[in-house]
Design an enzyme around this catalytic site. Structure first.
Site, short mmCIF file in Angstrom:
data_model
loop_
_atom_site.label_atom_id
_atom_site.label_comp_id
_atom_site.label_asym_id
_atom_site.label_seq_id
_atom_site.Cartn_x
_atom_site.Cartn_y
_atom_site.Cartn_z
N LYS A 1 0.82 -1.22 0.00
CA LYS A 1 0.00 0.00 0.00
C LYS A 1 0.85 1.26 0.00
CE LYS A 1 0.57 1.38 4.45
NZ LYS A 1 0.72 2.75 5.02
N THR B 1 -4.19 5.41 3.11
CA THR B 1 -2.92 5.97 2.66
C THR B 1 -3.02 6.65 1.31
OG1 THR B 1 -1.89 4.11 3.83
CG2 THR B 1 -0.47 5.43 2.45
#
Length: 333
Positions: A189, A246
């Site tokens: 991620k 994120t």
């Protein structure tokens, strides 16, 4: 667990010290920087990495690793991913035998392509390894805002004990035994967040960012399965949850780094102006290398790696991605 040790004096380690603090518990934090230790002990604040959050007065800090680990019953290992093995080797001679070590770093080791659990197990044979990961901005955790995370431990009894030790109404761990899938989500991620930042910096629109997140998730799941993890784990907090946070939050160091790259700032100039580590920079190379090693197609990760580490022109990379053949939407596409 009456004595908990935090290894790492950055924003995340400092936030975790607050999570672990209890009236009947001793919490010790280890940091290399004497100024961080002095500020925590003297003013109950980490003036370098988390200056706006008051640290519980029960938390003490030291640069002496032996002192921090003496008699500890649980370790939260929150160093940057690329330094984890070196710190674990320092811990080895002073870590009490059989102590649970909860890895809180997100990344894949450069050169070896080792997961953090693999690096830690090699450095500290006999340590009981668990993983803490999920959608967490350190400042929000430190401020006591509601947060949910994944606590991965193959030993269910250990997992439950750690959840009881660390869980609060506002910090909610969910157990899984899939330590591989949990780590893949946390590492990949960060790379995808840099990609999303580039999309934002180039003003390519929300549609493009949604596409990158979704197709990036497919890449993440493919890699997780190839390494022995489970798809359902990547659809949970440590995968989709962390990816969503994120790639959309301006508190993300990886996202904001990508934005600056997309606007034309060089990587060296971006990194020169920062104290905190953006894990996705190193992980881009190691995730790409791991994907090639296990024969998994990850074009978005490869594109981010090419921009960061091989001098690829952003416009050329974007054109190449958009020119890929049309395919089905399954995970194998």
């Amino acid at each position: 667990m009456k004595r908990v040790s935090i290894i790492g004096g950055g924003a995340w380690g400092t936030a975790l010290a607050g999570v672990a603090a209890r009236p009947d518990r001793e919490v010790m934090l280890w940091a290399r920087e004497p100024e961080v230790v002095a500020a925590i002990n003297g003013d109950h604040v980490n003036a370098v990495y988390l200056p706006d959050v008051k640290i519980d007065s029960s938390v003490a800090a030291s640069t002496d690793l032996g002192r921090v680990l003496a008699r500890t019953e649980c370790v939260l290992l929150a160093t940057p991913a690329q330094f984890l093995r070196a710190v674990a080797l320092e811990m080895r001679p002073v870590l009490p035998a059989g102590t649970p070590v909860v890895i809180c770093a997100k990344g894949i080791e450069k050169n070896s392509c080792a997961l953090m659990s693999e690096a830690a197990a090699e450095a500290m044979p006999g340590a009981r390894i668990a993983i803490l990961s999920g959608p967490t901005f350190a400042a929000e955790v430190a401020a006591g805002l509601p947060t949910a995370v994944t606590l991965a431990a193959e030993d269910t009894t250990l997992g439950r004990a750690l959840i009881e030790a660390l869980g609060t109404p506002r910090f909610r761990p969910y157990h899984t035994d899939d330590i591989v899938g949990t780590q893949i989500g946390g590492a990949v991620k960060n790379v995808l967040a840099i990609g999303c930042g580039i999309v934002a910096g180039r003003e390519l629109g929300d549609n493009a960012r949604a596409a990158l997140i979704t197709r990036g998730l497919a890449e993440m799941v493919r890699l997780g399965i190839a390494k022995g993890g489970r798809a359902e784990t990547l659809m949970g907090l440590s995968g989709l949850g962390d990816l969503t946070l994120t790639c959309n939050g301006m508190q993300s160091r990886n996202m904001t780094l990508g934005i600056e790259l997309g606007r034309g700032t060089s990587l060296d100039d971006v990194l020169a102006g920062r104290k905190s580590v953006a894990e996705g920079v190193a992980s881009a190379a190691s995730v790409d290398a791991l994907a090639r090693r296990v024969d998994v197609d990850m074009p978005i990760v490869a594109a981010v790696n090419a921009i960061l580490h091989h001098g690829a022109d952003i416009a050329d990379v974007i054109r190449a991605l958009l020119a890929r053949p049309f395919r089905g939407e399954g995970l194998g596409a």
